[in-house]
Design a protein around this motif. Structure first.
Motif, PDB file in Angstrom:
ATOM      1  N   THR A   1       0.831  -1.211   0.000  1.00 33.22           N
ATOM      2  CA  THR A   1       0.000   0.000   0.000  1.00 33.22           C
ATOM      3  C   THR A   1       0.861   1.255   0.000  1.00 33.22           C
ATOM      4  O   THR A   1       0.544   2.243  -0.691  1.00 33.22           O
ATOM      5  CB  THR A   1      -0.930  -0.013   1.229  1.00 33.22           C
ATOM      6  N   ALA A   2       1.938   1.262   0.770  1.00 33.88           N
ATOM      7  CA  ALA A   2       2.821   2.439   0.802  1.00 33.88           C
ATOM      8  C   ALA A   2       3.427   2.706  -0.576  1.00 33.88           C
ATOM      9  O   ALA A   2       3.526   3.863  -1.018  1.00 33.88           O
ATOM     10  CB  ALA A   2       3.913   2.220   1.850  1.00 33.88           C
ATOM     11  N   GLN A   3       3.837   1.650  -1.269  1.00 34.85           N
ATOM     12  CA  GLN A   3       4.402   1.829  -2.604  1.00 34.85           C
ATOM     13  C   GLN A   3       3.358   2.360  -3.587  1.00 34.85           C
ATOM     14  O   GLN A   3       3.637   3.253  -4.401  1.00 34.85           O
ATOM     15  CB  GLN A   3       4.974   0.512  -3.107  1.00 34.85           C
ATOM     16  N   MET A   4       2.142   1.839  -3.520  1.00 38.70           N
ATOM     17  CA  MET A   4       1.094   2.262  -4.447  1.00 38.70           C
ATOM     18  C   MET A   4       0.660   3.699  -4.175  1.00 38.70           C
ATOM     19  O   MET A   4       0.441   4.485  -5.111  1.00 38.70           O
ATOM     20  CB  MET A   4      -0.098   1.309  -4.362  1.00 38.70           C
TER      21      MET A   4
ATOM     22  N   ALA B   1       3.287   6.115  -5.569  1.00 38.02           N
ATOM     23  CA  ALA B   1       3.196   6.303  -7.024  1.00 38.02           C
ATOM     24  C   ALA B   1       2.001   7.186  -7.387  1.00 38.02           C
ATOM     25  O   ALA B   1       2.094   8.069  -8.258  1.00 38.02           O
ATOM     26  CB  ALA B   1       3.083   4.943  -7.706  1.00 38.02           C
ATOM     27  N   ALA B   2       0.851   6.952  -6.721  1.00 35.08           N
ATOM     28  CA  ALA B   2      -0.324   7.771  -7.022  1.00 35.08           C
ATOM     29  C   ALA B   2      -0.117   9.220  -6.618  1.00 35.08           C
ATOM     30  O   ALA B   2      -0.593  10.148  -7.301  1.00 35.08           O
ATOM     31  CB  ALA B   2      -1.546   7.187  -6.315  1.00 35.08           C
ATOM     32  N   SER B   3       0.581   9.453  -5.502  1.00 33.09           N
ATOM     33  CA  SER B   3       0.819  10.833  -5.063  1.00 33.09           C
ATOM     34  C   SER B   3       1.705  11.591  -6.066  1.00 33.09           C
ATOM     35  O   SER B   3       1.514  12.799  -6.283  1.00 33.09           O
ATOM     36  CB  SER B   3       1.463  10.827  -3.675  1.00 33.09           C
ATOM     37  N   ARG B   4       2.660  10.907  -6.714  1.00 30.49           N
ATOM     38  CA  ARG B   4       3.484  11.565  -7.731  1.00 30.49           C
ATOM     39  C   ARG B   4       2.621  12.009  -8.914  1.00 30.49           C
ATOM     40  O   ARG B   4       2.799  13.108  -9.464  1.00 30.49           O
ATOM     41  CB  ARG B   4       4.585  10.617  -8.203  1.00 30.49           C
ATOM     42  N   GLU B   5       1.686  11.149  -9.323  1.00 30.87           N
ATOM     43  CA  GLU B   5       0.805  11.511 -10.427  1.00 30.87           C
ATOM     44  C   GLU B   5      -0.069  12.702 -10.056  1.00 30.87           C
ATOM     45  O   GLU B   5      -0.316  13.603 -10.880  1.00 30.87           O
ATOM     46  CB  GLU B   5      -0.055  10.303 -10.802  1.00 30.87           C
TER      47      GLU B   5
ATOM     48  N   GLN C   1      -4.550   3.789   6.579  1.00 29.08           N
ATOM     49  CA  GLN C   1      -3.156   3.899   6.154  1.00 29.08           C
ATOM     50  C   GLN C   1      -3.048   4.655   4.830  1.00 29.08           C
ATOM     51  O   GLN C   1      -2.135   5.470   4.636  1.00 29.08           O
ATOM     52  CB  GLN C   1      -2.538   2.515   6.016  1.00 29.08           C
ATOM     53  N   VAL C   2      -3.986   4.403   3.894  1.00 29.09           N
ATOM     54  CA  VAL C   2      -3.967   5.120   2.610  1.00 29.09           C
ATOM     55  C   VAL C   2      -4.107   6.622   2.835  1.00 29.09           C
ATOM     56  O   VAL C   2      -3.353   7.443   2.275  1.00 29.09           O
ATOM     57  CB  VAL C   2      -5.093   4.597   1.699  1.00 29.09           C
ATOM     58  N   GLU C   3      -5.049   7.008   3.673  1.00 26.79           N
ATOM     59  CA  GLU C   3      -5.257   8.433   3.937  1.00 26.79           C
ATOM     60  C   GLU C   3      -4.044   9.045   4.629  1.00 26.79           C
ATOM     61  O   GLU C   3      -3.617  10.164   4.302  1.00 26.79           O
ATOM     62  CB  GLU C   3      -6.507   8.620   4.787  1.00 26.79           C
ATOM     63  N   ALA C   4      -3.473   8.331   5.582  1.00 26.94           N
ATOM     64  CA  ALA C   4      -2.301   8.850   6.295  1.00 26.94           C
ATOM     65  C   ALA C   4      -1.115   9.017   5.344  1.00 26.94           C
ATOM     66  O   ALA C   4      -0.388  10.031   5.410  1.00 26.94           O
ATOM     67  CB  ALA C   4      -1.942   7.919   7.447  1.00 26.94           C
ATOM     68  N   ASP C   5      -0.900   8.055   4.457  1.00 31.40           N
ATOM     69  CA  ASP C   5       0.214   8.165   3.511  1.00 31.40           C
ATOM     70  C   ASP C   5       0.009   9.330   2.543  1.00 31.40           C
ATOM     71  O   ASP C   5       0.956  10.065   2.224  1.00 31.40           O
ATOM     72  CB  ASP C   5       0.371   6.859   2.746  1.00 31.40           C
ATOM     73  N   LEU C   6      -1.228   9.510   2.075  1.00 27.55           N
ATOM     74  CA  LEU C   6      -1.495  10.607   1.159  1.00 27.55           C
ATOM     75  C   LEU C   6      -1.288  11.968   1.828  1.00 27.55           C
ATOM     76  O   LEU C   6      -0.746  12.899   1.210  1.00 27.55           O
ATOM     77  CB  LEU C   6      -2.918  10.501   0.603  1.00 27.55           C
ATOM     78  N   ARG C   7      -1.710  12.109   3.049  1.00 32.20           N
ATOM     79  CA  ARG C   7      -1.512  13.379   3.750  1.00 32.20           C
ATOM     80  C   ARG C   7      -0.032  13.658   3.998  1.00 32.20           C
ATOM     81  O   ARG C   7       0.402  14.818   4.013  1.00 32.20           O
ATOM     82  CB  ARG C   7      -2.280  13.389   5.065  1.00 32.20           C
ATOM     83  N   ALA C   8       0.733  12.591   4.189  1.00 32.50           N
ATOM     84  CA  ALA C   8       2.159  12.793   4.406  1.00 32.50           C
ATOM     85  C   ALA C   8       2.884  13.147   3.104  1.00 32.50           C
ATOM     86  O   ALA C   8       3.875  13.896   3.118  1.00 32.50           O
ATOM     87  CB  ALA C   8       2.770  11.542   5.021  1.00 32.50           C
TER      88      ALA C   8
END
Length: 439
Positions: A46-49, A52-56, A111-118
Motif C-alpha cells: 500500500t505504501a508503494q502504491m 506512485a499515485a501521489s506523484r501523479e 493507512q492510505v489516507e495517512a500516507d497521502l496526507r504525508a
C-alpha cells in the motif's frame, strides 16, 4: 515454572479441554498470519502504491498551478488525465468536498489516507467511498481541485478477502474437526458413565468401542467389574454358608440345654444367645447391599414409613425436617436396613433419634442424630470398621452388639456410590450420622 495459577481458569470436562486444544492453535494461527500479512505485506504494498499515485497527483497539481484560469488548467492537464486515467474538476466556491463514510471492513483505508496526507502537502480531503473509486481534493492556486481515479491504484484489491477466506475455511475445518472429536470422545464418555454407575451400585450395559486405547480401557473395566462382582458374590456366599451351617449345632445345643437344670444351663444359654447374635450379625453383614436392584424411590415417603415402623417397634424416632423434593435410584431393602441400624444405635446409646432428609439436584442426604455420648473425632474412622468396638468394656449383656452396625451402613452407602459421615450433633449433642448418596 509452576502453572497452578492457570488451573482455575481451565475447563474441567474432557470435551471442553479437547475443544480448547483444537480451537486455540487455529485462533493463534489466524492472528499471527493476519497480523503478519497486514504489517508486512499489505502495508508495504500500500505504501508503494500510494507513493506512485501521489506523484501523479502532484504532476497534475503542478500543471494546474502553472495556468491562469480554471478553463486553461483543465485544458492543459487533459492529456495527462487521459494518460493517467483520471478525472478532474474544480469545486464551486460554496461547494464542500464529499468525503462520506468509509466501509467498516476497509481496514487499510486509514493507512492510505495517512500516507497521502504525508506525501501531499496541499491535500484538503480524501474520499474512499468504495473499492472502485477514490477522490482526492487538492488546494491549488485556482481553487479546490477534485481528482477522481481508480481506488485499486492506492491499495490491493479487496485486502480483507484473505482474512475472510481464512476465517471461512477455519470455521469449516474446525466444525468438521468438532464432529470427528465428538465421535472419538463418545466412547470415553460411555466408559465414564458405566464406571460411575457401577460405583453407585448400578450395572449398565456397556461394550468397548472407539480407538484401540479406549477399547483396551473398556475391556479392562469390564474385567474389573466382573472380578468385583464375583468377589462380592463369593463373600456373600461364604459368610451366608458359614452362618447357616452353624445354626444346626446351635439348635442341638439349645435342645441339650433345655434338658439341664435351669441354674446349670443359664450360663451356657447366655453363651448360645451370644453366638446366635453373632450369626445374625454375620448374615446381615454378608447380605450388605446385595439385596434388590436400584429403583426410583421417593426418599421422603420412604423415610416416613421407616420412622413409622421404628415408632411401632418402640423407638423414640421422629422425621423432623425434609428439604427439597424428587426421586433417587436406591435399593430400598438395603437403605431401610442402614437407616434402621442408625436409629437402633441412636436409641441404644441415647434416648431419641431425630431423622432428617435433604434432597439437592446432585445428592440425597439422610441424617440421624441422637442425644447420646457420641463418638470422639479420633475414633470415628475406627467406628465404621467391621467388628470394631470403641469401648473395651462393652459386652453383649449390655446390648452393645458385635461392632457391625456402622460397618453395614458404610458398606450400603458405598454400594450406592455414597459415603457415611460421622460428626457431632449440634442440636442434640450426640452423634450425627449422614448417609450421602449422589443422584
Amino acid at each position: 515454572m509452576s502453572a497452578q495459577w492457570l488451573k482455575p481458569y481451565m475447563p474441567r470436562s474432557l470435551y471442553a479441554r479437547a475443544a480448547l486444544i483444537l480451537v486455540l492453535p487455529v485462533v493463534v494461527l489466524l492472528l499471527v498470519v493476519g497480523v503478519a500479512f497486514l504489517q508486512k505485506h499489505l502495508e508495504d504494498v500500500t505504501a508503494q502504491m500510494t507513493r506512485a499515485a501521489s506523484r501523479e497527483v502532484m504532476l497534475v497539481v503542478d500543471e494546474v498551478n502553472a495556468t491562469e484560469t480554471q478553463q486553461q488548467a483543465l485544458a492543459a492537464v487533459r492529456p495527462d488525465l487521459q494518460a493517467l486515467d483520471m478525472n478532474a474538476r474544480f469545486l464551486d466556491i460554496n461547494e464542500e468536498p464529499m468525503v462520506g463514510q468509509r466501509r467498516w471492513y476497509d481496514f487499510i483505508a486509514p493507512q492510505v489516507e495517512a500516507d497521502l496526507r504525508a506525501l501531499l502537502p496541499d491535500l484538503a480531503a480524501v474520499a474512499l467511498p468504495s473499492g472502485q473509486e477514490a477522490r482526492v481534493y487538492m488546494q491549488t492556486d485556482l481553487g479546490l481541485l477534485q481528482l477522481t481515479f481508480d481506488r485499486r491504484r492506492l491499495s490491493p484489491v479487496a485486502p480483507h478477502q484473505l482474512i475472510v477466506t481464512m476465517l471461512f475455511f477455519a470455521i469449516i475445518m474446525t466444525s468438521i474437526s468438532f464432529l470427528y472429536m465428538r465421535n472419538q470422545l463418545r466412547p470415553i464418555t460411555r466408559l465414564a458413565e458405566a464406571a460411575q454407575a457401577f460405583g453407585r451400585g448400578r450395572v449398565v450395559p456397556y461394550s468397548p468401542g472407539g480407538a484401540i486405547e479406549v477399547r483396551a480401557a473398556g475391556s479392562a473395566f469390564l474385567d474389573m467389574r466382573a472380578r468385583i462382582e464375583r468377589q462380592m458374590e463369593q463373600r456373600t456366599m461364604m459368610l451366608s454358608g458359614v452362618s447357616h451351617d452353624l445354626r444346626t449345632p446351635l439348635t442341638r445345643l439349645k435342645l441339650g440345654l433345655s434338658m439341664l437344670p435351669e441354674d446349670e444351663a443359664a450360663p451356657l444359654q447366655q453363651d448360645v444367645d451370644e453366638m446366635q447374635l453373632l450369626l445374625d450379625a454375620f448374615l446381615e453383614f454378608s447380605r450388605g447391599a446385595a439385596e434388590g436392584s436400584p429403583e426410583s424411590v421417593n426418599p421422603e415417603s420412604f423415610l416416613q414409613q421407616i420412622v413409622k415402623d421404628a415408632r411401632r417397634a418402640g423407638y423414640a424416632a421422629d422425621l423432623i425436617s425434609v428439604e427439597g423434593e424428587g426421586t433417587a435410584m436406591l435399593r430400598p431393602t438395603a437403605i431401610r436396613r442402614a437407616v434402621e441400624n442408625l436409629i437402633g444405635n441412636a436409641v441404644r446409646y441415647g434416648k431419641r433419634a431425630d431423622v432428617s432428609l435433604s434432597i439437592t439436584p446432585k445428592s440425597v442426604r439422610i441424617r440421624v442424630e441422637d442425644d447420646g455420648p457420641g463418638i470422639p473425632p479420633d475414633q470415628r474412622s475406627e467406628a465404621v470398621k467391621p467388628f470394631s468396638r470403641l469401648d473395651p468394656a462393652r459386652n453383649q449383656n449390655q446390648g452393645t452388639g458385635v461392632g457391625l452396625g456402622l460397618a453395614i451402613v458404610s458398606d450400603i452407602a458405598r454400594a450406592h456410590g455414597g459415603v457415611l459421615r460421622l460428626s457431632k450433633s449440634e442440636r442434640l449433642g450426640g452423634l450425627c450420622a449422614d448417609i450421602i448418596i449422589g443422584r
